[in-house]
Design a protein around this motif. Sequence first.
Motif, short mmCIF file in Angstrom:
data_model
loop_
_atom_site.label_atom_id
_atom_site.label_comp_id
_atom_site.label_asym_id
_atom_site.label_seq_id
_atom_site.Cartn_x
_atom_site.Cartn_y
_atom_site.Cartn_z
N ARG A 182 0.81 -1.27 0.00
CA ARG A 182 -0.11 -0.03 0.11
C ARG A 182 0.76 1.14 -0.08
N GLN A 237 0.90 4.46 -2.73
CA GLN A 237 0.77 5.73 -2.37
C GLN A 237 2.16 6.60 -2.90
N CYS A 256 2.03 9.81 -5.54
CA CYS A 256 2.74 10.90 -5.21
C CYS A 256 3.89 11.47 -6.34
#
Length: 158
Positions: free
Chosen positions: A30, A34, A38
Amino acid sequence: MIANAHAVQVQMCDALERIADGLPDEVDRRLCAQVASCLQFDLPLHHHDEEAALFPLLRERALPEDGLAQILDRLASEHASDNDFASEIAEALELLGQGGRPDNPDMLGYMLRGFFERYRRHVHWENTLVMPIARMRLTPEDLEQLSARMDENRRQTG
């Protein structure tokens, strides 16, 4: 907003370091997803904010003795190479985020470390050299203009 983005970028570098330390078997999938997001979206948007809004205002307001022109040129140049490098890393992190394994974990770790070490320095230089001059030279009207431009950038990319 710029200072907050810099704080988030330092956290992103910390996350990249955690990912690199966990390769190849102790990877938070995860977190990889993420950080990939970004790198693909937030980082280029931040660079655009600086180059299209902050840097032009600073070039207008800075005094010759601030010595800012060459610094801004250098930072803008770094943005271009950072965006390219971030895009490559994001692809690898997306694969990890989907449960894949890197073909060469040592190479990926080396890439991650190269990026986050360089990017931490980049943010440090912006915080040390650019932000103090921005706080000193930009007017309240400039800050309103900067905020409006950044909001517009988000509407265009959202």
